[in-house]
Design a protein around this motif. Structure first.
Motif, PDB file in Angstrom:
ATOM      1  N   ILE A 209       0.828  -1.206   0.000  1.00  0.00           N
ATOM      2  CA  ILE A 209       0.000   0.000   0.000  1.00  0.00           C
ATOM      3  C   ILE A 209       0.866   1.262   0.000  1.00  0.00           C
ATOM      4  CG2 ILE A 209      -1.738   1.309   1.290  1.00  0.00           C
ATOM      5  CD1 ILE A 209      -2.660  -1.329   2.522  1.00  0.00           C
ATOM      6  N   PRO A 210       0.645   2.175  -0.944  1.00  0.00           N
ATOM      7  CA  PRO A 210       1.338   3.478  -0.895  1.00  0.00           C
ATOM      8  C   PRO A 210       0.688   4.345   0.190  1.00  0.00           C
ATOM      9  CG  PRO A 210      -0.122   3.389  -2.794  1.00  0.00           C
ATOM     10  CD  PRO A 210      -0.178   2.043  -2.170  1.00  0.00           C
ATOM     11  N   HIS A 211       1.297   4.345   1.358  1.00  0.00           N
ATOM     12  CA  HIS A 211       0.728   5.054   2.504  1.00  0.00           C
ATOM     13  C   HIS A 211       0.887   6.568   2.362  1.00  0.00           C
ATOM     14  CE1 HIS A 211       0.673   1.116   4.340  1.00  0.00           C
ATOM     15  NE2 HIS A 211       0.234   1.595   5.490  1.00  0.00           N
ATOM     16  N   CYS A 212      -0.143   7.264   2.795  1.00  0.00           N
ATOM     17  CA  CYS A 212      -0.072   8.713   2.933  1.00  0.00           C
ATOM     18  C   CYS A 212      -0.718   9.052   4.274  1.00  0.00           C
ATOM     19  CB  CYS A 212      -0.824   9.411   1.801  1.00  0.00           C
ATOM     20  SG  CYS A 212      -0.695  11.217   1.842  1.00  0.00           S
ATOM     21  N   THR A 213      -0.071   9.884   5.074  1.00  0.00           N
ATOM     22  CA  THR A 213      -0.580  10.200   6.408  1.00  0.00           C
ATOM     23  C   THR A 213      -0.937  11.674   6.502  1.00  0.00           C
ATOM     24  OG1 THR A 213       0.804   8.469   7.371  1.00  0.00           O
ATOM     25  CG2 THR A 213      -0.137  10.072   8.882  1.00  0.00           C
ATOM     26  N   HIS A 214      -2.150  11.925   6.974  1.00  0.00           N
ATOM     27  CA  HIS A 214      -2.661  13.283   7.162  1.00  0.00           C
ATOM     28  C   HIS A 214      -2.780  13.554   8.659  1.00  0.00           C
ATOM     29  CE1 HIS A 214      -5.270  16.743   7.146  1.00  0.00           C
ATOM     30  NE2 HIS A 214      -6.272  16.062   7.683  1.00  0.00           N
ATOM     31  N   PHE A 215      -2.321  14.720   9.104  1.00  0.00           N
ATOM     32  CA  PHE A 215      -2.345  15.083  10.524  1.00  0.00           C
ATOM     33  C   PHE A 215      -3.353  16.208  10.758  1.00  0.00           C
ATOM     34  CE2 PHE A 215       1.878  13.517   9.487  1.00  0.00           C
ATOM     35  CZ  PHE A 215       2.071  12.535  10.447  1.00  0.00           C
TER      36      PHE A 215
END
Length: 415
Positions: A209-215
């Motif tokens: 999975i190409p992870h992307c993290t939003h804060f």
């Protein structure tokens, strides 16, 4: 016949052998437990598929073996076989294994009972004994039918502490001084069982999975006040239960985060049920039991289900149904303190995971340009960038924040 390790969990690939629950030469009945194994999610017992005699084991305690491995060989008891033939089989096995047995002469066709006394204990009780280097066979059980319970193990451990320790003679061999320039190993930790399976699952997820993290920062001041009102009214609800229900409400508007990507058929499957995995930190590692159909449940029911599953996870008593079928995952690490953010790894094949972090009081400028003290919580949301875009994640967390900052608005959505 050969008794093999079968898949006892969702996507299970292997298991570690904890201990044997029977001995070579022992007669067992169908569904009697044979071997205790540890998967990445639970401790389970492998039952006997039929009545028969345990001939030999093909694995050893501590081994980690894949699904399909032969665990032991069982000589099935033939229909109509008399006690004489069964007794002969016992003696033959005993001779081969070097086990000394004393058997009574039984009338023909009389049922054969166990040659060895079976130790009755739950998987968690056995684990408690193993973790404290206690031979569970030395403990006298106080439960029904002599079953060993946790209290029996704890009392046995206490008695051992009270016993005087033997002191051996002092040796005269000189031990050379250690070379301080060479790193030494203090102790080792076994990398198997749940920890090894967690590592494999996480590696597969991060590689797939190409992870992307939003804060995001969430003002939880009003939620805290609302919870205090409910508590004073005799209706305590945990903050996590509020988070879970609010996320479920938001998923109705943003169903893309409650989905599965089917690459083979080139489609994204939006899931109807909101089955939330709730991460629980245990001594054996992280485990994620699942609360089902949250979209149909009220806050008190979610709160109750969450507490029940958390207790089962900590007691190592989760069943297969407790850990299967998750569609979205949350992790509340805020109560642990110290965490202001993270990049959580998604549970494959899910699309998103939300982690809640430390809440702390901070000075905030309100709409009237006044500085006020508010309780601010940090949130991290990892999502599959193949399935959803960053803008969608921002809209999702904005909607979540709006409900949490005005929790009484949830009353319009709650079932």
């Amino acid at each position: 016949m050969e008794v093999k390790l079968h898949d006892i969990g969702e996507g299970m690939a292997e298991a570690s052998i904890n201990c044997f629950l029977v001995k070579p030469g022992e007669f067992v009945k169908a569904d009697d437990p044979l071997i205790e194994v540890q998967t990445d999610k639970m401790v389970a017992e492998i039952p006997s598929p039929t009545s028969g005699i345990v001939k030999e084991f093909k694995v050893a305690p501590g081994d980690t073996v894949p699904v399909g491995t032969v665990l032991l060989v069982l000589e099935a008891a033939g229909k109509g076989a008399g006690a004489e033939s069964v007794s002969d089989a016992f003696r033959e096995t005993a001779t081969k294994t070097g086990t000394v047995m004393e058997t009574a002469i039984l009338p023909k066709k009389e049922a054969i009972t166990q040659i060895y006394p079976r130790v009755l204990a739950s998987p968690y009780t056995r684990k408690l004994a193993r973790d404290n280097s206690v031979n569970i066979e030395e403990i006298t059980g106080s439960g029904p039918a002599g079953r060993i319970v946790d209290e029996d193990v704890l009392q046995f451990i206490e008695k051992g502490k009270e016993s005087p320790k033997r002191v051996g003679p002092v040796g005269t061999t000189r031990i050379p001084a250690a070379d301080s320039s060479i790193p030494t190993i203090g102790k080792t930790i076994p990398f198997r069982g749940r920890r090894k399976q967690i590592a494999k699952n996480l590696l597969h997820s991060i590689q797939t999975i190409p992870h992307c993290t939003h804060f995001e920062e969430i003002d939880v001041t009003n939620l805290i006040h609302f919870r205090n009102e409910l508590k004073d009214a005799g209706k305590p609800i945990s903050a996590t239960a509020f988070f879970i229900k609010t996320l479920s409400i938001c998923l109705k508007e943003f169903p893309i985060f409650n989905a599965v990507l089917d690459e083979q058929n080139e489609e994204i499957r939006l899931l109807d049920n909101h089955n939330f995995g709730v991460a629980v930190d245990t001594e054996e590692g992280l485990i994620v039991p699942v609360i089902r159909a949250i979209q149909t449940k009220a806050l008190p029911e979610i709160n109750k289900d969450m507490k029940t599953l958390t207790e089962k996870a900590l007691n190592n008593s989760l069943t297969i149904s407790d850990i299967q079928g998750g569609s979205f995952t949350i992790s509340n690490v805020g109560p642990l303190g110290g965490s202001i953010g993270a990049t959580p790894i998604i549970q494959h094949p899910q699309v998103a995971l939300v982690s809640f972090h430390k809440t702390k009081k901070m000075p905030v400028v309100n709409d009237n340009d006044e500085i006020v003290i508010r309780s601010i919580m940090n949130l991290s949301m990892s999502f599959d960038h193949r399935v959803a875009d960053g803008a969608t994640a921002v809209k999702f967390t904005n909607r979540f924040a709006a409900y949490i900052q005005n929790p009484k608005m949830l009353l319009l959505e709650l079932v």
